[in-house]
Design an enzyme around this catalytic site. Structure first.
Site: not given
Ligand SMILES: *Cc1c(COP(=O)(O)O)cnc(C)c1O
Length: 441
Positions: A145, A268, A240
């Site tokens: 994701y 995060k 990511d």
């Molecule tokens: C949480 C997450 C996102 C998205 O971040 P948001 O701040 O919710 O838009 C993207 N990539 C990864 C791996 C994530 O865990």
């Protein structure tokens, strides 16, 4: 039995105000047999709902709360910052301070741009990769994701490598078509895609430690393969690390696996509980971003002084020099996490429940599954009904975990040995219920 009367009432009202009653879907406890507890406050490793229930929290706001809730040092810095004004829309010293702090631990990020969410970071990194390479296609892995931007909201059909089909109404087939999906940890599928279409692919984006299909670790050599083949084809490799950053290790998966990506996305933790994310990487690529270069990207609240402050204080805490003879912050978190998951794995064995236990630094997760979980398919084959029994029992015993086994759980510096022992004791009860359930169905 857990009393969630006030939460149930609040949820009923919220459903009239917001889609499904929430501002992000997983919070709605869909499929669970209780309403989501509405939270009143949180402190350290504990979270409290409006019905007066107290829980040990392993959700940690889905990752950011690595130093625990309402850490005094973070709160104090935020109060002082708020008194100086909450937003200027003009440069501040704080932005450079946070940038430098991040680069200390992520040397692959030579230039960095702050944004407000992980979604924005990955979306912008992709635009940059396309702008820089002049290519349109991207590769993502099934079950990874990367936020909810159009090109990344694509899931795969079965088979080795499939052209994207939109995962959500509102994503056009044209957009999805440029997204190629490959099963995670599949060496041959990735080789085949790069061989066939490599020179059309702008970027390969990956969660180097995957946390959004439950916690799934890369197989030995997989990330090396991604690095090698992207380099050979002039394709950018985007890590990511929005979730695994500062968690798989302090320096993220890239430090843990010694891989130098071209671009990295963080989120995060980097905001310490306020909305911050960032993307960055090789100088030559990042200088294509506006106003240094032609690839447009902007944000009214980007680099917000409160958000920078929370991020900076959080990173100061987790990068602090340890006391002599003590391990550093990350190491301590890793050991605590190991204590917890080994304890729970032991209780699963005693109860005769097949449980796959996963850990990467301070990230952990469980699958009710008798097979090793290496990708989306093996993750999805986990026992959903057993998970519900486990989840409800843990919640009733005051252990707050994600209401889905396809979410990762997080340890914080505020969790005590007592928290961990209580959690293991609760797991013993919950796993016995799961064993009963599995036997009787
Ligand atoms: C949480 C997450 C996102 C998205 O971040 P948001 O701040 O919710 O838009 C993207 N990539 C990864 C791996 C994530 O865990």
């Amino acid at each position: 039995m857990l009393n969630l009367e006030k939460s149930a009432e609040a949820f009923a009202e919220a459903k009239n105000l917001m889609p499904g009653g929430v501002n992000s879907p997983v919070r709605s406890y869909r499929g669970m047999s209780c309403p989501p507890p509405f939270i009143a406050r949180a402190e350290g490793s504990h979270i409290y709902d409006i019905d007066g229930n107290e829980y040990i929290d392993y959700v940690g706001s889905w990752g950011p709360m690595i130093v625990g809730h309402a850490h005094p040092q973070v709160v104090k810095a935020l109060q002082e910052a708020a008194a100086r004004g909450t937003s200027y829309g003009a440069p501040t010293l704080l932005e450079s301070q946070l940038a430098k702090k991040v680069m200390e631990v992520y040397p692959s990020m030579e230039v960095i741009r702050m944004v407000n969410s992980g979604t924005e970071a990955t979306m912008s990194a992709l635009r940059l990769a396309r702008g820089y390479t002049g290519r349109n296609k991207i590769v993502k892995f099934i079950g990874c994701y990367h936020g909810h931007s159009d090109s990344l909201l694509v899931k795969a059909g079965s088979g080795l490598a499939t052209f994207g089909v939109p995962d959500s109404p509102g994503v056009t087939p044209g957009t999805a078509e440029d997204t190629i999906t490959v099963p995670y940890n599949d060496f041959e599928a990735f080789k085949a895609v790069m061989e066939e279409k490599g020179e059309k692919i702008a970027a390969v984006i990956v969660e180097p430690v995957a946390g959004n299909m439950g916690l799934v670790l890369p197989k030995p050599g997989y990330l090396d393969l991604l690095r090698k083949l992207t380099k050979e084809h002039g394709t950018l490799l985007i890590f990511d690390e929005v979730m695994c950053g500062f968690r798989a290790s302090l320096g993220g998966a890239q430090a843990a696996y010694a891989i130098h990506p071209d671009l990295t996305c963080l989120g995060k933790i980097i905001g310490g509980g306020l909305p911050v994310a960032a993307y960055g990487g090789r100088r030559e690529i990042m200088e294509q971003v506006s106003p240094a270069g032609p690839v447009y990207q902007a944000g009214t609240l980007s680099g917000n002084p409160l958000a920078m402050t929370a991020g900076l204080e959080t990173l100061n805490i987790i990068t602090a020099q340890p006391e002599p003879g003590e391990g550093d912050y990350s190491r301590k978190l890793t050991l605590k996490t190991k204590d917890l998951i080994l304890g729970i794995a032991g209780k699963a064995r005693e109860a005769g429940v097949a449980l796959q236990v996963q850990q990467a630094g301070s990230m952990f997760g469980f699958f009710f599954n008798d097979h090793e979980v290496v990708d989306y398919e093996t993750s999805a084959a986990s026992d959903q009904e057993a998970f519900k029994v486990w989840f409800m029992s843990m919640l009733e015993q005051g252990i707050y975990m994600a209401p889905s086994q396809f979410e990762t759980l997080f340890m914080s510096g505020a969790h005590t040995d007592e928290d961990i022992q209580k959690t293991i004791a609760a797991a013993e009860v919950a796993l016995k219920k799961v064993a009963e359930f599995q036997k009787n169905r």
